[in-house]
Enzyme design. Sequence first.
Site, PDB file in Angstrom:
ATOM      1  N   ASP A  10      -4.780  -9.743  -8.181  1.00 32.93           N
ATOM      2  CA  ASP A  10      -5.093  -8.767  -9.253  1.00 32.93           C
ATOM      3  C   ASP A  10      -4.006  -7.913  -9.842  1.00 32.93           C
ATOM      4  OD1 ASP A  10      -4.932  -7.384  -7.010  1.00 32.93           O
ATOM      5  OD2 ASP A  10      -6.878  -6.468  -7.054  1.00 32.93           O
ATOM      6  N   ARG A  37       0.745   3.768  -3.038  1.00 37.23           N
ATOM      7  CA  ARG A  37       0.031   5.189  -3.037  1.00 37.23           C
ATOM      8  C   ARG A  37       0.984   6.273  -2.457  1.00 37.23           C
ATOM      9  NH1 ARG A  37      -5.710   3.865   0.113  1.00 37.23           N
ATOM     10  NH2 ARG A  37      -5.709   1.761  -0.091  1.00 37.23           N
ATOM     11  N   THR A  75      -0.864   0.865 -10.215  1.00 37.56           N
ATOM     12  CA  THR A  75      -2.329   0.242  -9.896  1.00 37.56           C
ATOM     13  C   THR A  75      -3.122   1.248  -8.847  1.00 37.56           C
ATOM     14  OG1 THR A  75      -3.330  -1.820  -9.191  1.00 37.56           O
ATOM     15  CG2 THR A  75      -1.408  -0.813  -7.658  1.00 37.56           C
ATOM     16  N   GLU A 119     -12.578   0.380  -9.931  1.00 43.31           N
ATOM     17  CA  GLU A 119     -11.910  -0.547 -10.996  1.00 43.31           C
ATOM     18  C   GLU A 119     -13.031  -0.596 -12.314  1.00 43.31           C
ATOM     19  OE1 GLU A 119     -12.137  -1.127  -7.600  1.00 43.31           O
ATOM     20  OE2 GLU A 119     -10.060  -1.257  -7.238  1.00 43.31           O
ATOM     21  N   GLU A 177       0.621  -1.137   0.146  1.00 44.07           N
ATOM     22  CA  GLU A 177       0.027  -0.054  -0.023  1.00 44.07           C
ATOM     23  C   GLU A 177       0.823   1.222  -0.047  1.00 44.07           C
ATOM     24  OE1 GLU A 177      -2.992   0.059  -0.353  1.00 44.07           O
ATOM     25  OE2 GLU A 177      -3.979  -1.918  -0.053  1.00 44.07           O
TER      26      GLU A 177
END
Length: 524
Positions: free
Chosen positions: A285, A156, A505, A419, A152
């Site tokens: 994913d 981010r 992503t 998404e 994360e």
Amino acid sequence: LLMLATLRLSEKFILLLILSAFITLCFGAFFFLPDNSKHKRFDFGLEDVLIPHIESEKEARPPAAAHSSPPCMMKHAWDSYRQYGWGHNELKPIAKKGHSTNIFGNSQMGATIVDALDTLYIMGLHDEFKDGQEWIEQNLDFSVNAEVSVFEVNIRFIGGLLAAYYLSGQEVFKVKAVQLAEKLLPAFNTPTGIPWAMVNLKSGVGRNWGWASAGSSILAEFGTLHMEFVHLTYQTGNPAYYQKVMHIRKLLAKMDRPNGLYPNYLNPRTGRWGQHHTSVGGLGDSFYEYLLKAWLMSDKTDSEARKTYDDAIEAIERHLIRKSNGGLTFIGEWKNGHLERKMGHLTCFAGGMFALGADGSPDDKAGHYLQLGAEIAHTCHESYDRTVLKLGPEAFKFDSGLEAVAVRQNEKYYILRPEVIETYWYMWRFTHDPKYRQWGWEAVQAIDKYCRVSGGFSGVKDVYSSNPTYDDVQQSFFLAETLKYLYLLFSSDELLPLENWVFNTEAHPLPVLVFLTWGRILTS
Ligand code: DMJ
């Protein structure tokens, strides 16, 4: 000219000297420009494309309240966070105070500020961007005793800071990204080099999530570092980042894969797979996404990444992708040799991924993958359309007569995820079929109607209820991804063209590294 004619020869000579000095100065100045301004690839002509954006948005959207547009929604989300949650990781828009989750440990690192920066920049919200930059300059400090998620924080923070750096050219973002990356490196100190899921930023001690099968690391977590780490090596000249992610790739390449599928769990001590569970949604994913994007980011030279992606997708198509009785294409989950006919909201990003990977696919299957992307986009749109709020549930089934609807109460929520909109945007870019803008506009209206509150935007607990309750969280990815993809959906294709930019992503755009640059990374 008359004046020139009246000048004496010596005066003419002096004038000529001054003129030539001036011309030399102009030429010389070009070479002293910061590196960024020389990279044609990084120059995305923002001023030029903002105007077409506004026009095309007007054309595409039906008349609606003025505040229902992605930039206005962004402003409301940002201003609310600025007022009630400034410096905290996220915002509680109902309680009107700061919020955080275990992925950020007990830190207060302004996740929303970092995640939102590039969206603010792209939307031309320059005062807000400056405010964010100032906070980062003065307050963002990674020497904190907090146990954070490596994945994360990478997607981010490092992704967000690098994108802000590439867009704005402000050094501070690069400096902070590198400082943080240094703090993540101890997570790779495992017997196999597969990183721990979490690392303490101060002590460097790592460990895995208690809930993960047999102490495993997660495929979508250790497999979603490549883009950012390659850019870190490019920016710093330090080969460590590139070597760490290439080591992961090499290790995975050597392993047996049940039915050609990658299980979601891998033990970092033993190097063995955990539970045989494969998913293109949560836990799996972005591993597949980063294989494709590693190839794109290398200016299509990293053929090893492309081949690994192609092989993985072939196995996924064979074992996980099916058509429902009602004719909807869905991607299920593989659990110990059994296909669960359920698809997650997270899985919906795959429509965009298939379209993005169509060009360059083996055996001339570009048309097939574009079609598959369109079918996934359609299914995911159905999952929105079959709810009361016209917002998609967290997971939906294709079983016992059910078609794209959630059954369990704890799968009926919508937490401002991006998404489905991400897939609309990629499909729009590749087909220009107006239905994708129409579907995107439906999402804008639904989010603005049901998720907007006076203190920002909140997730809702049940998309099938006409009277939904709020979860009281404004996720940082709402500003980083959902609103950015919506904005791009109604913008000109010249804004961040896909030949030059690859989105991580978390929707942070990073430039394609041209061949020569790529060679520099390989030899570092
Ligand atoms: C984001 O943080 C990223 O897109 C990640 O890859 C998974 N999903 C969340 C948002 O839903």
